[in-house]
Design a protein around this motif. Sequence first.
Motif, PDB file in Angstrom:
ATOM      1  N   ILE A   1      91.533 120.813  70.601  1.00 23.55           N
ATOM      2  CA  ILE A   1      91.163 120.425  69.244  1.00 23.55           C
ATOM      3  C   ILE A   1      92.355 119.702  68.628  1.00 23.55           C
ATOM      4  N   THR A   2      92.156 118.447  68.245  1.00 20.39           N
ATOM      5  CA  THR A   2      93.208 117.717  67.541  1.00 20.39           C
ATOM      6  C   THR A   2      93.072 118.051  66.069  1.00 20.39           C
ATOM      7  N   LEU A   3      94.129 118.626  65.493  1.00 24.43           N
ATOM      8  CA  LEU A   3      94.094 119.051  64.099  1.00 24.43           C
ATOM      9  C   LEU A   3      95.097 118.239  63.287  1.00 24.43           C
ATOM     10  N   VAL A   4      94.564 117.448  62.349  1.00 24.54           N
ATOM     11  CA  VAL A   4      95.399 116.639  61.449  1.00 24.54           C
ATOM     12  C   VAL A   4      95.625 117.468  60.194  1.00 24.54           C
ATOM     13  N   MET A   5      96.893 117.631  59.811  1.00 22.00           N
ATOM     14  CA  MET A   5      97.215 118.415  58.613  1.00 22.00           C
ATOM     15  C   MET A   5      98.582 118.012  58.092  1.00 22.00           C
ATOM     16  N   ASP A   6      98.897 118.479  56.880  1.00 19.35           N
ATOM     17  CA  ASP A   6     100.219 118.177  56.338  1.00 19.35           C
ATOM     18  C   ASP A   6     101.254 119.109  56.955  1.00 19.35           C
ATOM     19  N   ASN A   7     102.498 118.788  56.732  1.00 22.70           N
ATOM     20  CA  ASN A   7     103.598 119.494  57.372  1.00 22.70           C
ATOM     21  C   ASN A   7     104.159 120.586  56.466  1.00 22.70           C
ATOM     22  N   LEU A   8     103.286 121.470  56.002  1.00 22.06           N
ATOM     23  CA  LEU A   8     103.694 122.562  55.134  1.00 22.06           C
ATOM     24  C   LEU A   8     104.458 123.601  55.952  1.00 22.06           C
TER      25      LEU A   8
END
Length: 187
Positions: free
Chosen positions: A99-106
């Motif tokens: 699963i490719t998960l795009v998210m911010d770098n929190l």
Amino acid sequence: MEMVLDVYKRPIDPLYPVVCMDESPKQLIAETKVPIPASPGEVARHDYEYRRCGVCNIFLACEPLAGKRMVEITERKTKVDWACFIEEIAGQYESAEKITLVMDNLNTHNPGSLYEVFPPDKAKALWDRFEFVYTPKHGSWLNMAEIELNVLASQCLNRRLQDQSLLRRAVVACEHQRNAAECRVDR
């Protein structure tokens, strides 16, 4: 930025889904006076005064090309909450190889969070299910989950909701309606 854009160019593939994830705080607000309902020729009226009932967090994951989304309401936005949401995402894509998960770098969005919540073997298994793609600093606008959060805000969160159960019902109704319509994000 180019890495995120390249991910969005990938064709839809159930074995390798591209999922975007984001979260947003939601202030819980109650009316202090009974609103005046709408009548012929008149809009409903609400007093500007309100009572603050706390805050909660909305986690949202969406597969933009497939028109799928999932939303979770939590009391906080902690490493534990994030790790549990990652586990839920993995459960929605059991047949996927990666699963490719795009998210911010929190700071909570890292493998250490999984290891703090789950036993090492489960944390490693979860980590291996994902390819994490982080949006650049000040580039959260690249995350398509932001679009879904904005739709959610305009369709069902643009009113006073005083507790998590009311919020959850509103969000679930919106989620089901958009999933049934398979609302996609055009590239």
